[in-house]
Design an enzyme around this catalytic site. Structure first.
Site, PDB file in Angstrom:
ATOM      1  NE  ARG A 134       6.402  -1.009  10.369  1.00  0.00           N
ATOM      2  CZ  ARG A 134       5.346  -0.904   9.592  1.00  0.00           C
ATOM      3  NH1 ARG A 134       5.408  -0.222   8.472  1.00  0.00           N
ATOM      4  NH2 ARG A 134       4.218  -1.483   9.930  1.00  0.00           N
ATOM      5  CE  LYS A 147      -2.150  -1.091   3.883  1.00  0.00           C
ATOM      6  NZ  LYS A 147      -1.731  -2.440   4.287  1.00  0.00           N
TER       7      LYS A 147
HETATM    8  P1  ADP Z   1       0.829  -2.255   7.597  1.00  0.00           P
HETATM    9  O1  ADP Z   1       0.170  -1.587   6.431  1.00  0.00           O
HETATM   10  O2  ADP Z   1       2.079  -2.941   7.210  1.00  0.00           O
HETATM   11  O3  ADP Z   1      -0.121  -3.119   8.368  1.00  0.00           O
HETATM   12  P2  ADP Z   1       0.902   0.315   8.964  1.00  0.00           P
HETATM   13  O4  ADP Z   1       2.180   1.039   8.888  1.00  0.00           O
HETATM   14  O5  ADP Z   1      -0.230   0.798   8.134  1.00  0.00           O
HETATM   15  O6  ADP Z   1       1.280  -1.186   8.658  1.00  0.00           O
HETATM   16  O7  ADP Z   1       0.370   0.271  10.491  1.00  0.00           O
HETATM   17  C1  ADP Z   1       1.168  -0.185  11.543  1.00  0.00           C
HETATM   18  C2  ADP Z   1       0.361  -0.219  12.861  1.00  0.00           C
HETATM   19  O8  ADP Z   1      -0.158   1.106  13.152  1.00  0.00           O
HETATM   20  C3  ADP Z   1      -0.898  -1.105  12.859  1.00  0.00           C
HETATM   21  O9  ADP Z   1      -0.613  -2.452  13.132  1.00  0.00           O
HETATM   22  C4  ADP Z   1      -1.733  -0.419  13.970  1.00  0.00           C
HETATM   23  O10 ADP Z   1      -1.267  -0.749  15.260  1.00  0.00           O
HETATM   24  C5  ADP Z   1      -1.465   1.049  13.755  1.00  0.00           C
HETATM   25  N1  ADP Z   1      -2.451   1.640  12.809  1.00  0.00           N
HETATM   26  C6  ADP Z   1      -2.180   2.115  11.559  1.00  0.00           C
HETATM   27  N2  ADP Z   1      -3.305   2.569  10.973  1.00  0.00           N
HETATM   28  C7  ADP Z   1      -4.312   2.366  11.860  1.00  0.00           C
HETATM   29  C8  ADP Z   1      -5.718   2.605  11.858  1.00  0.00           C
HETATM   30  N3  ADP Z   1      -6.331   3.141  10.780  1.00  0.00           N
HETATM   31  N4  ADP Z   1      -6.447   2.277  12.954  1.00  0.00           N
HETATM   32  C9  ADP Z   1      -5.862   1.758  14.020  1.00  0.00           C
HETATM   33  N5  ADP Z   1      -4.542   1.497  14.113  1.00  0.00           N
HETATM   34  C10 ADP Z   1      -3.772   1.783  13.045  1.00  0.00           C
END
Ligand code: ADP
Length: 189
Positions: A134, A14
């Protein structure tokens, strides 16, 4: 105004694709993951509260992420459009986004769903963990937890957007540029 969602499980690509789309279509890229990691890095109260949840693959509360999105939209009043990455992740977040947009006379143009199988996702996440450091990418159990959260909380949103007639599914396996071209074909110019 173009308002895109990029949707998919952890490691689907993404962020990579959202950056390329934002550049080509001159959109503001909003990644809740990046916004939260910035709060953690800055050591804010919000960051302190979020860190533990994120490191364990648990979602941060809807109120917090919706507040961050609201602020980002408000801070960019003359944007050409937005690409939302990693948001919404729950039904209440999706409903809140609809409200935030409709209050401004806007709506979602298209939801781009990247399809990648779990084996490939795990390969990508472990590689990213080694390169980025990470914490949530470095532990198999955290990966499994994120997949479980994705399956139960986030993947039902596909139906939500399908019912609205704005869902498009794209194969997320292959060369980055080929996937990018497939995505671009689905974005109205
Ligand atoms: P990925 O796309 O690899 O799952 P992200 O960088 O989008 O990772 O998100 C990492 C972490 O940040 C998630 O596992 C969650 O804990 C938190 N997070 C990100 N976006 C959201 C959201 N929209 N709602 C709740 N928690 C979120």
């Amino acid at each position: 105004m173009l308002n895109l969602l990029i949707f998919g499980p952890p490691g689907a690509g993404k962020g990579t694709q959202a950056l390329k789309i934002a550049e080509k279509f001159k959109l503001i890229h909003i990644s809740t993951g990046d916004l939260l990691r910035a709060e953690v890095a800055a050591g804010t109260e919000l960051g302190k509260a979020a860190k533990n949840l994120m490191d364990n693959g648990i979602l941060v509360s809807d109120d917090i992420v919706v507040g961050m999105i609201d602020a980002k939209i408000s801070n960019n009043p003359s944007a050409n459009g937005f690409i939302f990455d990693g948001f919404p992740r729950t039904l209440p977040q999706a409903e809140a986004l609809d409200n935030l947009l409709s209050n401004r006379g806007l709506s979602i143009t298209v939801t781009l769903s990247l399809e990648v199988d779990e084996e490939e996702l795990y390969k990508r996440i472990s590689l990213r963990g080694k390169m980025s450091g990470r914490a949530d990418d470095q532990d198999k159990n955290t990966f499994l937890k994120r997949m479980q959260v994705y399956t139960t909380e986030t993947s039902p949103l596909k139906d939500y957007y399908k019912k609205k007639g704005v869902l498009v599914s794209i194969n997320g396996i292959g060369e980055i540029d080929d996937i990018f071209n497939s995505l671009c074909k689905e974005i109205p110019a």
